[in-house]
Design a protein around this motif. Sequence first.
Motif, PDB file in Angstrom:
ATOM      1  N   ILE A  91       7.652   3.628 -16.187  1.00 32.48           N
ATOM      2  CA  ILE A  91       7.116   3.749 -14.835  1.00 32.48           C
ATOM      3  C   ILE A  91       8.323   3.555 -13.924  1.00 32.48           C
ATOM      4  CG2 ILE A  91       5.512   2.800 -13.147  1.00 32.48           C
ATOM      5  CD1 ILE A  91       3.875   1.730 -15.562  1.00 32.48           C
ATOM      6  N   GLU A  92       8.877   4.645 -13.458  1.00 29.04           N
ATOM      7  CA  GLU A  92      10.151   4.603 -12.741  1.00 29.04           C
ATOM      8  C   GLU A  92       9.921   4.480 -11.237  1.00 29.04           C
ATOM      9  OE1 GLU A  92      14.342   7.112 -12.487  1.00 29.04           O
ATOM     10  OE2 GLU A  92      12.561   8.056 -13.338  1.00 29.04           O
ATOM     11  N   ILE A  93      10.294   3.324 -10.673  1.00 27.40           N
ATOM     12  CA  ILE A  93      10.136   3.114  -9.235  1.00 27.40           C
ATOM     13  C   ILE A  93      11.159   3.964  -8.496  1.00 27.40           C
ATOM     14  CG2 ILE A  93      10.340   1.434  -7.372  1.00 27.40           C
ATOM     15  CD1 ILE A  93       9.239  -0.670  -9.242  1.00 27.40           C
ATOM     16  N   ALA A  94      10.656   4.816  -7.589  1.00 25.96           N
ATOM     17  CA  ALA A  94      11.523   5.735  -6.857  1.00 25.96           C
ATOM     18  C   ALA A  94      11.767   5.287  -5.423  1.00 25.96           C
ATOM     19  CB  ALA A  94      10.910   7.137  -6.860  1.00 25.96           C
ATOM     20  N   ALA A  95      10.836   4.524  -4.845  1.00 27.22           N
ATOM     21  CA  ALA A  95      10.982   4.130  -3.444  1.00 27.22           C
ATOM     22  C   ALA A  95       9.988   3.032  -3.121  1.00 27.22           C
ATOM     23  CB  ALA A  95      10.746   5.331  -2.523  1.00 27.22           C
ATOM     24  N   PHE A  96      10.190   2.411  -1.959  1.00 26.83           N
ATOM     25  CA  PHE A  96       9.242   1.441  -1.415  1.00 26.83           C
ATOM     26  C   PHE A  96       8.790   1.944  -0.047  1.00 26.83           C
ATOM     27  CE2 PHE A  96      11.548  -0.942  -4.529  1.00 26.83           C
ATOM     28  CZ  PHE A  96      10.643  -1.862  -5.030  1.00 26.83           C
ATOM     29  N   THR A  97       7.550   1.634   0.310  1.00 26.49           N
ATOM     30  CA  THR A  97       7.018   2.102   1.586  1.00 26.49           C
ATOM     31  C   THR A  97       5.955   1.127   2.079  1.00 26.49           C
ATOM     32  OG1 THR A  97       6.076   4.015   2.742  1.00 26.49           O
ATOM     33  CG2 THR A  97       5.187   3.511   0.562  1.00 26.49           C
ATOM     34  N   ASP A  98       5.596   1.236   3.351  1.00 33.34           N
ATOM     35  CA  ASP A  98       4.528   0.410   3.915  1.00 33.34           C
ATOM     36  C   ASP A  98       3.192   0.861   3.345  1.00 33.34           C
ATOM     37  OD1 ASP A  98       6.233  -1.102   5.519  1.00 33.34           O
ATOM     38  OD2 ASP A  98       6.183   0.399   7.120  1.00 33.34           O
ATOM     39  N   ALA A  99       2.342  -0.086   3.012  1.00 31.13           N
ATOM     40  CA  ALA A  99       1.046   0.251   2.423  1.00 31.13           C
ATOM     41  C   ALA A  99       0.214   1.125   3.352  1.00 31.13           C
ATOM     42  CB  ALA A  99       0.286  -1.027   2.075  1.00 31.13           C
ATOM     43  N   ASP A 100       0.340   0.914   4.667  1.00 30.01           N
ATOM     44  CA  ASP A 100      -0.454   1.675   5.630  1.00 30.01           C
ATOM     45  C   ASP A 100      -0.068   3.145   5.670  1.00 30.01           C
ATOM     46  OD1 ASP A 100      -1.778  -0.622   6.266  1.00 30.01           O
ATOM     47  OD2 ASP A 100      -0.620  -1.036   8.085  1.00 30.01           O
ATOM     48  N   SER A 101       1.091   3.492   5.108  1.00 28.35           N
ATOM     49  CA  SER A 101       1.537   4.881   5.152  1.00 28.35           C
ATOM     50  C   SER A 101       0.910   5.731   4.050  1.00 28.35           C
ATOM     51  CB  SER A 101       3.064   4.948   5.036  1.00 28.35           C
ATOM     52  OG  SER A 101       3.494   4.550   3.732  1.00 28.35           O
ATOM     53  N   ILE A 102       0.180   5.093   3.119  1.00 30.33           N
ATOM     54  CA  ILE A 102      -0.434   5.810   2.002  1.00 30.33           C
ATOM     55  C   ILE A 102      -1.851   6.226   2.377  1.00 30.33           C
ATOM     56  CG2 ILE A 102      -1.123   5.694  -0.414  1.00 30.33           C
ATOM     57  CD1 ILE A 102       1.882   5.631  -0.007  1.00 30.33           C
ATOM     58  N   ASP A 103      -2.124   7.520   2.343  1.00 32.09           N
ATOM     59  CA  ASP A 103      -3.462   8.038   2.625  1.00 32.09           C
ATOM     60  C   ASP A 103      -4.380   7.659   1.459  1.00 32.09           C
ATOM     61  OD1 ASP A 103      -5.745   9.442   3.170  1.00 32.09           O
ATOM     62  OD2 ASP A 103      -4.726  11.330   3.648  1.00 32.09           O
ATOM     63  N   PRO A 104      -5.469   6.915   1.703  1.00 25.25           N
ATOM     64  CA  PRO A 104      -6.356   6.488   0.610  1.00 25.25           C
ATOM     65  C   PRO A 104      -6.923   7.645  -0.209  1.00 25.25           C
ATOM     66  CG  PRO A 104      -6.858   5.270   2.614  1.00 25.25           C
ATOM     67  CD  PRO A 104      -5.895   6.356   2.998  1.00 25.25           C
ATOM     68  N   VAL A 105      -7.032   8.850   0.371  1.00 21.65           N
ATOM     69  CA  VAL A 105      -7.591   9.972  -0.368  1.00 21.65           C
ATOM     70  C   VAL A 105      -6.704  10.362  -1.549  1.00 21.65           C
ATOM     71  CG1 VAL A 105      -6.504  11.896   0.866  1.00 21.65           C
ATOM     72  CG2 VAL A 105      -8.838  12.154  -0.019  1.00 21.65           C
ATOM     73  N   ARG A 106      -5.437   9.938  -1.520  1.00 20.98           N
ATOM     74  CA  ARG A 106      -4.517  10.281  -2.605  1.00 20.98           C
ATOM     75  C   ARG A 106      -4.634   9.330  -3.790  1.00 20.98           C
ATOM     76  NH1 ARG A 106       1.449  11.360  -0.520  1.00 20.98           N
ATOM     77  NH2 ARG A 106       1.605  11.796  -2.755  1.00 20.98           N
ATOM     78  N   ILE A 107      -5.263   8.172  -3.608  1.00 20.93           N
ATOM     79  CA  ILE A 107      -5.342   7.173  -4.676  1.00 20.93           C
ATOM     80  C   ILE A 107      -6.450   7.522  -5.650  1.00 20.93           C
ATOM     81  CG2 ILE A 107      -5.781   4.745  -5.182  1.00 20.93           C
ATOM     82  CD1 ILE A 107      -4.452   4.035  -2.558  1.00 20.93           C
ATOM     83  N   SER A 108      -6.133   7.487  -6.944  1.00 18.34           N
ATOM     84  CA  SER A 108      -7.086   7.833  -7.991  1.00 18.34           C
ATOM     85  C   SER A 108      -7.431   6.585  -8.806  1.00 18.34           C
ATOM     86  CB  SER A 108      -6.515   8.942  -8.875  1.00 18.34           C
ATOM     87  OG  SER A 108      -7.453   9.393  -9.812  1.00 18.34           O
ATOM     88  N   ASP A 109      -7.214   6.623 -10.124  1.00 19.73           N
ATOM     89  CA  ASP A 109      -7.586   5.503 -10.990  1.00 19.73           C
ATOM     90  C   ASP A 109      -6.637   4.316 -10.828  1.00 19.73           C
ATOM     91  OD1 ASP A 109      -9.701   6.951 -12.092  1.00 19.73           O
ATOM     92  OD2 ASP A 109      -8.372   7.931 -13.522  1.00 19.73           O
TER      93      ASP A 109
END
Length: 232
Positions: A91-109
């Motif tokens: 599981i290769e970490i590529a970047a860090f970002t603010d949680a609020d910047s993630i659109d919930p519709v993109r989250i799956s399992d």
Amino acid sequence: MPRPLWAGAISFGLVTIPVKVVSATEDHDVHFHRVHLADMGRVRTRKVCELDDQVVSQDEIGKGYEIAKDQTVPVTDEELEQMPLPTAKAIEIAAFTDADSIDPVRISDSYYLAADGQVAAKPYALLRKALERSSKVAVAKFAWHGRERLGLLRVREGAIVLHSMKWPDEVRSPESLAPREVEVGEDEIAQALQLADRMTIEDLSGFRDEYRQALEGIIAAKAEGKPLPAPA
């Protein structure tokens, strides 16, 4: 601990964290079998080759990709495992970002990442502390179930959680679904906000699947030969 679904490592700069992946959720749905109504015998699905109309056993079935009509290329599991991907077992970490910047519709399992052995305890704790103190989430890439996936790492109750995410081009635009511009009065907006305030709660643990409970009641009544529960 639930049975691990996958084992590998989190790659975080020069840090490697051996982990096991376990599901973060459980399926409580009621599942039905397909049955022959005349005698309640199970109805099975047969795997039949469309060319010779013969039933095929599992060890005779493989993967194939249709590149043109009547032309399919076979692809073996060994070939997929040997693809030159850095994320094949990591599981290769590529970047860090603010949680609020993630659109919930993109989250799956969602999955929990468990430290795999004592050697993983310190680097696991290091990544967890970094996520907690930065108030950020980590964006990662990993290969699983025959494809490379995008993931999100965050901390929940002391454990690192992996959310699989949709790639940007997998999310449809809702632009055509939005209604045309309409006039909404300030009084109407204020009433809607007041209603939202009255309905606001802090804890969602009280919600129950009433459909499943009703369905289990029907099944129990039928199993015991009792009348079905009356609808409300």
